[in-house]
Enzyme design. Structure first.
Site, short mmCIF file in Angstrom:
data_model
loop_
_atom_site.label_atom_id
_atom_site.label_comp_id
_atom_site.label_asym_id
_atom_site.label_seq_id
_atom_site.Cartn_x
_atom_site.Cartn_y
_atom_site.Cartn_z
N PHE A 243 40.79 36.13 20.96
CA PHE A 243 40.53 36.31 19.54
C PHE A 243 41.14 37.61 19.01
O PHE A 243 40.67 38.19 18.04
CB PHE A 243 39.02 36.27 19.26
CG PHE A 243 38.30 35.20 20.02
CD1 PHE A 243 38.61 33.87 19.82
CD2 PHE A 243 37.35 35.52 20.97
CE1 PHE A 243 37.97 32.87 20.53
CE2 PHE A 243 36.71 34.52 21.70
CZ PHE A 243 37.02 33.20 21.47
N THR A 471 44.13 27.51 22.21
CA THR A 471 44.53 26.80 20.99
C THR A 471 45.24 25.49 21.27
O THR A 471 45.37 24.66 20.38
CB THR A 471 45.45 27.69 20.14
OG1 THR A 471 46.54 28.13 20.95
CG2 THR A 471 44.70 28.90 19.62
N ARG A 648 52.86 21.01 8.61
CA ARG A 648 52.87 20.00 9.66
C ARG A 648 51.75 20.28 10.66
O ARG A 648 51.61 21.39 11.16
CB ARG A 648 54.22 20.00 10.38
CG ARG A 648 54.34 18.96 11.48
CD ARG A 648 55.73 19.02 12.10
NE ARG A 648 55.90 18.02 13.15
CZ ARG A 648 57.04 17.85 13.84
NH1 ARG A 648 58.08 18.62 13.58
NH2 ARG A 648 57.13 16.92 14.77
N ILE A 649 50.96 19.27 10.93
CA ILE A 649 49.91 19.36 11.94
C ILE A 649 50.47 18.72 13.21
O ILE A 649 50.73 17.52 13.25
CB ILE A 649 48.63 18.62 11.49
CG1 ILE A 649 48.13 19.18 10.16
CG2 ILE A 649 47.56 18.71 12.57
CD1 ILE A 649 47.74 20.63 10.18
N THR A 654 43.71 18.96 18.41
CA THR A 654 43.64 20.41 18.62
C THR A 654 43.48 21.15 17.30
O THR A 654 42.79 22.17 17.23
CB THR A 654 44.89 20.92 19.36
OG1 THR A 654 46.07 20.57 18.62
CG2 THR A 654 44.98 20.31 20.75
N GLN A 658 40.43 23.70 16.24
CA GLN A 658 40.63 25.07 15.75
C GLN A 658 39.92 25.31 14.42
O GLN A 658 39.27 26.35 14.22
CB GLN A 658 42.11 25.36 15.59
CG GLN A 658 42.84 25.55 16.90
CD GLN A 658 42.35 26.79 17.62
OE1 GLN A 658 42.52 27.91 17.15
NE2 GLN A 658 41.73 26.60 18.77
N LYS A 721 52.57 25.69 9.49
CA LYS A 721 52.07 26.91 8.86
C LYS A 721 51.16 27.72 9.77
O LYS A 721 51.03 28.93 9.61
CB LYS A 721 51.30 26.55 7.58
CG LYS A 721 52.19 26.21 6.39
CD LYS A 721 51.36 26.09 5.13
CE LYS A 721 52.24 25.95 3.90
NZ LYS A 721 51.43 25.93 2.66
N GLU A 725 43.57 30.76 12.58
CA GLU A 725 42.71 31.75 11.93
C GLU A 725 42.26 31.32 10.53
O GLU A 725 41.33 31.91 9.97
CB GLU A 725 43.43 33.09 11.88
CG GLU A 725 43.58 33.69 13.27
CD GLU A 725 44.63 34.79 13.36
OE1 GLU A 725 44.25 35.96 13.40
OE2 GLU A 725 45.83 34.45 13.41
#
Length: 761
Positions: A243, A471, A648-649, A654, A658, A721, A725
């Site tokens: 983190f 991640t 874009r994912i 996952t 997040q 992108k 966080e």
């Protein structure tokens, strides 16, 4: 599909299970302190009992007498190593054993090394010290604090974002708001403890350490040990939570490495939970002032955001959230400023959404308060001030889906059922409140490298020194390679977390997926170009004479636009190759031309916002319901909904994980987390998991994540992108706003605990 693995929409990748899932759940994944090492000795740190003063003497005699003790490093024993350099690779410039001055509580005073961990622990307990103690300065409001401007004293903030005449615009505004907000010190507390294992082989050093920046670690420790970085290898195959805390190196690493060389044994030092609070970084406490002016139609005409941030005496670390908050809405005139408050504490550092989590709390709470003053719905107030150009330099956003996120989340949450009057919604003894806030995070991307190999049978190897910090970067990078090279994810082998691999940037700032996937994409394109060029020139195959740029590679077959095809194995045979390996260097726009060279030297070069033609951010909207018991004042969060747009994912599974984790951390930030400091001696009080409060299963009910489809071709070749966080930004403000709606009490200082709501009835 399930809620944890949503059905992909446009520009979203399949919810492929994590490629390392089985290794993790069966315990086969090796973390840094799990690595088997022959003839291993154990090190235990000894830390100070005061926060300010001088060490007069350190008595090591009783400790040396413990059976099994090999040796002890303390003051006067570290002349061979240089103090660390403050920066991205090291969180502090303090060399704790280079001088006897104590700068903060829990400062390292010695390293005890023994054959067994138990002997090292016993010996460390027997080390005693005499101090010339001085009265420390503990917090932002304490006497003795030194206040300096961030501008001119930090590399990061060269100018304060500003536009127009704020003072005049604020004075002329018919509706104004101003208030002070505070956020506390918080500690990362990853489940995997901090550790260093140092192994020498002649003049070569291998370090096993959980790291978000293996090349940065290598460079930093080599400088401290005054040796060539090529003789240092850092391995961090898995990181059990970081983190941000495992991004920069701590002074411990070089001390352990020196001890291993001096005593001629590999040494492993696992830091205790309590010592992790004082020998690593943390989130700096802040005090902020927000001023806002608006016309009666709700258009903001003036906005000012000023922050005061806790820091150490020895370094000038800056949080700097004004760089984001001043670009959030179409404000009109803007002013901002940041001051650093230097205290007798260790240097803070990066903690998930380092600038945005504390600063957006102040802004988004202020937005709710101003909406109430105007008699507007908070969502409509944000709609009125939405903008497609950031207000400081007028740059267009590459994409901005703030209001689509609000519309989607509001519908799923049932915002229309909200009675806007405070204390108007109740279920028996439970007061019900609803609040919302905007999530935002800058789209970071950095220089990166990777090596990709495609074999004739469709197997792929991806090699890059990025970091698996939980991640899922192994998975998404494998997906990118499989997608581009026309094979299955199961056929992709990926290697990460080793300085023997091509360098990747620090895993921080939500840049890894964008940077690494863009680099893997580039390497895959180079492989295809080489294969296609060879195939069309080879005689006697269906693709002979075709244009290379019309060929594609899908499902193990090379295809031409006219339908001609060739199985991959035959294509390799025609090309006379068994495999093709390509190394790629990705240098995104707005980074220095020598960014890759710097990367090999351990320095990450993120794209500089000032050099970009467009403003690039990921956005979201979060809605929270709170319930507060009118008798006991306990606070519950039965449900939370977040809608996000992040380009874009790569993998909806996952990504969902997040974002959900971010929302839960946002609840923690709002209601639970605070590192308590004893003002008398500047020492942390609750430095363990029993007293440092975090949410558990009983605190989390319904968490709904919505991922809006978004295409943004400007941000990077992968169109990613970053969202690691994003999810925990704004949540604390949404909860604070919901608490006000439920109770009529504004809480502007985090965390929100029941003692701040005693007036509720």
């Amino acid at each position: 599909m399930s809620a944890a693995a949503p059905e992909p929409q446009t520009n979203q990748g399949k919810p492929v299970p994590r490629v390392d899932a089985r290794l993790k759940v069966t315990g086969a994944a090796r973390y840094a302190a799990d690595e088997p090492v022959n003839n291993l000795a154990h090190g235990v740190l000894v830390t100070s009992d005061i926060a300010r003063g001088e060490v007069k003497t350190v008595d090591l005699e009783q400790a040396r007498g413990v059976p099994g003790v090999i040796g002890i490093l303390s003051y006067g024993d570290v002349a061979e190593i240089a103090p660390p350099e403050f920066g991205n690779a090291s969180y502090t410039s303090l060399g704790p054993l280079h001088e006897k001055k104590i700068w903060h509580d829990g400062q390292i005073m010695a390293l005890v090394v023994a054959n067994t961990l138990e002997a090292a622990q016993e010996a460390a307990f027997k080390v005693t010290a005499e101090y010339d103690a001085q009265t420390p300065t503990a917090s932002l409001d304490s006497d003795g604090a030194e206040v300096i401007e961030a501008k001119g004293n930090t590399e990061r903030i060269k100018e304060y974002p500003a536009v127009g005449d704020f003072a005049a615009a604020f004075a002329a505004a018919p509706v104004t708001f101003e208030a002070e907000f505070r956020t506390p010190t918080q500690h990362h507390n990853p489940i995997e403890l901090f550790s260093t294992t140092a192994v020498w082989s002649g003049e070569e050093l291998t370090i096993y350490e959980p790291s978000q920046n293996v090349y940065g670690f290598r460079s930093a420790v080599a400088k401290q040990l005054k040796m060539d970085a090529s003789k240092v290898r850092v391995l961090s195959h898995y990181v059990g939570g970081g983190f941000g805390s495992k991004g920069p190196m701590t002074p411990r690493t070089a001390i352990v490495a020196l001890a291993a060389r001096k005593f001629g044994r590999p040494i492993r030092c696992v830091v205790t939970r309590q010592q992790g609070f004082t020998t690593a970084s943390y989130r700096a406490a802040t005090r902020q002032q927000v001023k806002m002016g608006a016309d009666r139609d709700g258009k903001i005409t003036a906005f000012s955001h000023e922050g005061w941030e806790l820091c150490s005496r020895v370094d000038n670390y800056v949080v700097g959230g004004i760089e984001t908050t001043t670009k959030m809405y179409g404000y009109g005139a803007v002013a901002s400023k940041v001051s650093i408050v230097k205290l007798d504490r260790q240097t803070p550092g990066y903690m998930r959404s380092p600038p945005e989590l504390p600063y957006v709390f102040a802004l988004e709470t202020a937005m709710d308060e101003m909406a109430e003053k105007l008699g507007m719905d908070p969502v409509e107030f944000r709609r009125v001030n939405d903008t497609m150009k950031e207000p400081i330099k007028g740059k267009p956003f590459s994409s901005r889906a703030v209001m689509p996120c609000y519309d989607a989340a509001a519908k799923a949450f049932g915002w229309s059922s909200r009675n806007p009057a405070p204390k108007s919604m109740r279920d028996g003894d439970w007061l019900i409140g609803m609040g919302c806030a905007t999530a935002i995070y800058p789209t970071n991307v950095a220089a990166s490298t990777a090596r990709v190999t495609l074999h004739a049978d469709g197997r792929v190897r991806v090699q890059t020194a990025t970091h698996e910090i939980g991640t899922g970067v192994r998975t998404v990078a494998s997906q990118m390679a499989a997608e581009e090279l026309g094979t299955e994810v199961e056929k992709v082998e990926i290697e990460v977390g080793d300085t023997m691999l091509p360098p990747a940037p620090v895993s921080g700032g939500s840049n890894s997926t964008a940077s690494v996937c863009s680099t893997v994409l580039m390497a895959c394109n180079q492989i295809k170009a080489k294969l296609f060029e060879a195939v069309v020139k080879a005689e006697g195959n269906p693709l002979q004479g075709k244009a290379p740029d019309e060929l594609t590679l899908e499902n193990g077959v090379v295809l031409a636009g006219d339908g001609a095809s060739l199985p991959l194995g035959d294509a390799f045979a025609a090309a006379g190759k068994a495999s093709i390996e390509e190394y790629a260097e990705f240098t995104p726009n707005a980074v220095p031309k020598d960014a890759v060279k710097k990367l090999y030297d351990g320095k990450t070069s993120m794209a500089e916002e000032d050099k970009r033609e467009k403003a690039m951010f990921a956005f979201g909207a979060e809605f929270v319901e709170v319930r507060i018991n009118a008798r006991t004042h306990e606070i519950r969060v039965p449900r939370i909904v977040g809608a996000f747009a992040a380009g874009r994912i790569m993998n909806t599974r996952t990504a969902h994980s997040q974002l959900m984790g971010g929302l839960i951390w946002g609840i923690s930030s709002a209601l639970h987390e605070e590192t308590e400091v004893d003002e008398r001696n500047a020492r942390y009080v609750n430095r363990d998991l029993a007293e440092y409060l975090m949410p558990v299963n009983a605190d989390i009910k319904s968490v709904e994540v919505i991922m809006l489809p978004e295409v943004d071709t400007d941000v990077n070749p992968a169109g990613v992108k970053g969202l690691g966080e994003l999810g925990n930004v704004g949540t604390n403000a949404a909860i604070a706003n919901a608490v006000y709606h439920a109770t009529g009490i504004r809480v502007r200082e985090l965390p929100i605990r029941l003692e701040k709501l005693l007036a509720v009835s």
